[in-house]
Design a protein around this motif. Sequence first.
Motif, PDB file in Angstrom:
ATOM      1  N   VAL A   1      16.319  -1.718  -7.295  1.00 27.01           N
ATOM      2  CA  VAL A   1      17.062  -2.991  -8.117  1.00 27.01           C
ATOM      3  C   VAL A   1      18.453  -3.411  -7.377  1.00 27.01           C
ATOM      4  O   VAL A   1      18.580  -4.783  -7.315  1.00 27.01           O
ATOM      5  CB  VAL A   1      17.220  -2.443  -9.457  1.00 27.01           C
ATOM      6  CG1 VAL A   1      18.291  -3.287 -10.331  1.00 27.01           C
ATOM      7  CG2 VAL A   1      16.112  -2.071 -10.154  1.00 27.01           C
ATOM      8  N   ALA A   2      19.231  -2.452  -6.924  1.00 22.71           N
ATOM      9  CA  ALA A   2      20.415  -2.836  -6.170  1.00 22.71           C
ATOM     10  C   ALA A   2      20.139  -3.506  -5.016  1.00 22.71           C
ATOM     11  O   ALA A   2      20.983  -4.531  -4.929  1.00 22.71           O
ATOM     12  CB  ALA A   2      21.261  -1.318  -5.956  1.00 22.71           C
TER      13      ALA A   2
ATOM     14  N   SER B   1      20.000  -8.662  -1.844  1.00 18.50           N
ATOM     15  CA  SER B   1      19.453  -9.379  -1.067  1.00 18.50           C
ATOM     16  C   SER B   1      18.598 -10.455  -1.599  1.00 18.50           C
ATOM     17  O   SER B   1      18.253 -11.408  -0.700  1.00 18.50           O
ATOM     18  CB  SER B   1      18.188  -8.788  -0.562  1.00 18.50           C
ATOM     19  OG  SER B   1      17.258  -8.280  -1.293  1.00 18.50           O
ATOM     20  N   GLY B   2      18.599 -10.832  -2.880  1.00 16.88           N
ATOM     21  CA  GLY B   2      18.109 -11.818  -3.510  1.00 16.88           C
ATOM     22  C   GLY B   2      16.384 -11.705  -3.535  1.00 16.88           C
ATOM     23  O   GLY B   2      15.877 -12.725  -4.044  1.00 16.88           O
ATOM     24  N   ASP B   3      16.143 -10.686  -2.982  1.00 19.76           N
ATOM     25  CA  ASP B   3      14.323 -10.447  -2.986  1.00 19.76           C
ATOM     26  C   ASP B   3      14.081  -9.947  -4.244  1.00 19.76           C
ATOM     27  O   ASP B   3      14.136  -8.558  -4.261  1.00 19.76           O
ATOM     28  CB  ASP B   3      14.108  -9.672  -1.790  1.00 19.76           C
ATOM     29  CG  ASP B   3      12.684  -9.508  -1.598  1.00 19.76           C
ATOM     30  OD1 ASP B   3      11.821  -9.803  -2.489  1.00 19.76           O
ATOM     31  OD2 ASP B   3      12.029  -8.980  -0.700  1.00 19.76           O
TER      32      ASP B   3
ATOM     33  N   HIS C   1      11.273  -2.236  -0.600  1.00 21.27           N
ATOM     34  CA  HIS C   1      11.287  -3.487   0.472  1.00 21.27           C
ATOM     35  C   HIS C   1      11.253  -2.962   1.675  1.00 21.27           C
ATOM     36  O   HIS C   1      11.917  -2.106   1.932  1.00 21.27           O
ATOM     37  CB  HIS C   1      12.691  -4.076   0.083  1.00 21.27           C
ATOM     38  CG  HIS C   1      13.045  -4.622  -1.227  1.00 21.27           C
ATOM     39  ND1 HIS C   1      13.421  -3.617  -2.291  1.00 21.27           N
ATOM     40  CD2 HIS C   1      13.094  -6.018  -1.882  1.00 21.27           C
ATOM     41  CE1 HIS C   1      13.657  -4.419  -3.163  1.00 21.27           C
ATOM     42  NE2 HIS C   1      13.324  -5.671  -3.060  1.00 21.27           N
ATOM     43  N   GLY C   2      10.450  -3.532   2.633  1.00 20.05           N
ATOM     44  CA  GLY C   2      10.491  -3.502   3.924  1.00 20.05           C
ATOM     45  C   GLY C   2      11.857  -3.283   4.643  1.00 20.05           C
ATOM     46  O   GLY C   2      12.066  -2.505   5.472  1.00 20.05           O
ATOM     47  N   MET C   3      12.836  -4.329   4.151  1.00 22.64           N
ATOM     48  CA  MET C   3      13.811  -4.528   4.908  1.00 22.64           C
ATOM     49  C   MET C   3      14.996  -3.210   4.323  1.00 22.64           C
ATOM     50  O   MET C   3      15.726  -3.018   5.376  1.00 22.64           O
ATOM     51  CB  MET C   3      14.508  -6.070   4.557  1.00 22.64           C
ATOM     52  CG  MET C   3      13.795  -7.008   5.465  1.00 22.64           C
ATOM     53  SD  MET C   3      13.677  -6.973   7.119  1.00 22.64           S
ATOM     54  CE  MET C   3      15.464  -7.180   7.412  1.00 22.64           C
ATOM     55  N   TYR C   4      14.527  -2.839   3.142  1.00 18.87           N
ATOM     56  CA  TYR C   4      15.451  -1.692   2.628  1.00 18.87           C
ATOM     57  C   TYR C   4      15.006  -0.515   3.667  1.00 18.87           C
ATOM     58  O   TYR C   4      15.941   0.430   4.056  1.00 18.87           O
ATOM     59  CB  TYR C   4      15.174  -1.426   1.387  1.00 18.87           C
ATOM     60  CG  TYR C   4      15.805   0.020   0.988  1.00 18.87           C
ATOM     61  CD1 TYR C   4      17.163  -0.354   0.473  1.00 18.87           C
ATOM     62  CD2 TYR C   4      15.350   1.083   0.463  1.00 18.87           C
ATOM     63  CE1 TYR C   4      18.204   0.573  -0.072  1.00 18.87           C
ATOM     64  CE2 TYR C   4      16.174   1.733  -0.061  1.00 18.87           C
ATOM     65  CZ  TYR C   4      17.441   1.800  -0.122  1.00 18.87           C
ATOM     66  OH  TYR C   4      18.262   2.872  -0.719  1.00 18.87           O
ATOM     67  N   THR C   5      13.815  -0.270   3.829  1.00 17.40           N
ATOM     68  CA  THR C   5      13.306   0.832   4.905  1.00 17.40           C
ATOM     69  C   THR C   5      13.952   0.792   6.081  1.00 17.40           C
ATOM     70  O   THR C   5      14.601   1.672   6.640  1.00 17.40           O
ATOM     71  CB  THR C   5      11.788   0.769   4.985  1.00 17.40           C
ATOM     72  OG1 THR C   5      11.200   0.853   3.409  1.00 17.40           O
ATOM     73  CG2 THR C   5      11.314   2.151   5.451  1.00 17.40           C
TER      74      THR C   5
END
Length: 129
Positions: free
Chosen positions: A20-21, A26-28, A50-54
């Motif tokens: 959630v954070a 990111s706006g995703d 999210h892939g970008m979070y990983t």
Amino acid sequence: MNPGDVLEARRYAVTRADLVAYADASGDHNPIHQDEAVARSVGLPDVIAHGMYTMALAARAVSDWTGAAEVVELGCKFTRPVVVPADGTVTVRVAGTVKSVDDGLATLALEVTCDGEKVLGMPKAVVRA
């Protein structure tokens, strides 16, 4: 850093609150990252990170290993989702090896796993040594 150096693995706990954070930052707001019914309706086992979070967790490990070194390249392929349970956490593990050091740049080969499965394909970072 020297070629062949093995970098101490880092472990990062991931919760639904983290997703959630990240979505807010990111706006995703794709619902597969927060809504179990939507995630399952598209064939996923549950809510996924999210892939970008990983990938950001991999970047965090690089930062932990290198301190204030400038990251000049960071890349990977998203190969397997990180499934995040409703209650509790899942752990993402980031390990690394120094592959080469040339002209002031160190290339790090990374291994990013969750529950023993690789979740990022061919992850690597290049830092100014």
